[in-house]
Design a protein around this motif. Sequence first.
Motif, PDB file in Angstrom:
ATOM      1  N   VAL A 141       2.035   1.865  11.136  1.00  0.00           N
ATOM      2  CA  VAL A 141       1.277   1.452   9.948  1.00  0.00           C
ATOM      3  C   VAL A 141       1.295   2.563   8.903  1.00  0.00           C
ATOM      4  N   PHE A 142       1.130   3.804   9.355  1.00  0.00           N
ATOM      5  CA  PHE A 142       1.160   4.947   8.433  1.00  0.00           C
ATOM      6  C   PHE A 142       2.512   5.037   7.734  1.00  0.00           C
ATOM      7  N   ARG A 143       3.597   4.912   8.483  1.00  0.00           N
ATOM      8  CA  ARG A 143       4.927   4.993   7.890  1.00  0.00           C
ATOM      9  C   ARG A 143       5.136   3.870   6.866  1.00  0.00           C
ATOM     10  N   GLN A 144       4.633   2.678   7.179  1.00  0.00           N
ATOM     11  CA  GLN A 144       4.790   1.560   6.266  1.00  0.00           C
ATOM     12  C   GLN A 144       4.018   1.756   4.961  1.00  0.00           C
ATOM     13  N   SER A 145       2.994   2.587   5.010  1.00  0.00           N
ATOM     14  CA  SER A 145       2.190   2.848   3.811  1.00  0.00           C
ATOM     15  C   SER A 145       2.857   3.845   2.867  1.00  0.00           C
ATOM     16  N   LEU A 146       3.855   4.569   3.360  1.00  0.00           N
ATOM     17  CA  LEU A 146       4.509   5.595   2.559  1.00  0.00           C
ATOM     18  C   LEU A 146       5.616   4.984   1.708  1.00  0.00           C
ATOM     19  N   LEU A 147       5.484   5.126   0.408  1.00  0.00           N
ATOM     20  CA  LEU A 147       6.510   4.696  -0.520  1.00  0.00           C
ATOM     21  C   LEU A 147       7.171   5.942  -1.112  1.00  0.00           C
TER      22      LEU A 147
END
Length: 389
Positions: A141-147
Amino acid sequence: MTAQRHPDGPVLVVGSGLAGWTAVREFRKLDANTPVVLITADTGDFYGKPALSTALAQGRTPAQLVTMPADQMRETLNVTVMAHTHVTRLDVQAQAVHTAQGVLTYRDLVLATGAHPIRLSLGGNAASEVMSVNDLASYTVFRQSLLPQSRVLVIGAGLIGCEFANDLAAKHYAVQVVDPNAVPLAALLPEAVGAQLQAALQALGVQWHFGTSVQTVDRTDDGLVVTFANGQQTVVDVVLSAVGLRADVALAQAAGLTTERGIVVNAQLQTSAAHVYALGDNAQYASDSVGGVARTLPYVLPIMHAGKALAQTLAGTPTAVQFPLMPVAIKTPALPLVVASAALGTVGAWQVVGEGLWHFVDAEGQVRGFVLSGSSTNRRMEQAKLVTA
């Protein structure tokens, strides 16, 4: 529900982190036949949790962090894996574990429930958006939040906070870190070494906010507005809390087991109930006590030693766990560090010995711990021989 007792008396393991799987693997080296059932609320896949804070710079996706899927673990170790299964209650008198899928009885029970991230009490309309990473699911989830070009605030300049800050900065994210102490890793390092780490990460672009803490997090059109206790504000896109872990003792407490900072275990890793054992981040080891005070050991090496000792006990040879000096490698490539902490409660002071080398020396002049930095980290074995137990 009717208990489903295995005719041969299974060993039940609750938890599929490093502690749970290590206990299973070490037990299987000694006993290939006793049924083993591993119960986990997640997938049961095996991965190294320490890799979560270094995967970005290494270019590894969350899926690539899985070193062995649950199905392969099941086949390799001859174990029944109950994935996505929540344990609702332990009945240590009846030697039964209650789950949403039914009730299982056990010959021996191993609690490897780990620890939960400490949740800060924060104000603001976006306090619930503050993330914590403690497993592969939360890391995903954390990785998916990183743009691209995301601005990230890390709360906490301890071991995990600094590792994540290094990993994020190495991939050119705009990273800030806030901590109430004066330097990073204040609880582990001499202040001068903490200052060196601060400078090394700052050279990567990390911005520090020391001597303060987060009060509120609010969502606006510009992003997340974070207000510190000193009145200052910053605007970021992601907030990651890395302020530490708290042992998961909920099931043990409800079952009447003795708990303090963790599930209290004796030298053989037995809890206050017969046939119930604990190891890993949720355990409080009496065998590592100093002045009668036991402590938790949230690192890899203690789990490996505990798993081997517990396997002997489960296989019929009661064995006390013995923890040697266990240096910890801190994964901050900007300034590599190895720390061998003095035993809890040891009175003494840090002394600089040479380039990249510090000793923690007690009142009698005995070396009780050390810190190595930079190129000196390859001297850990040499320095370990100098430490007085």
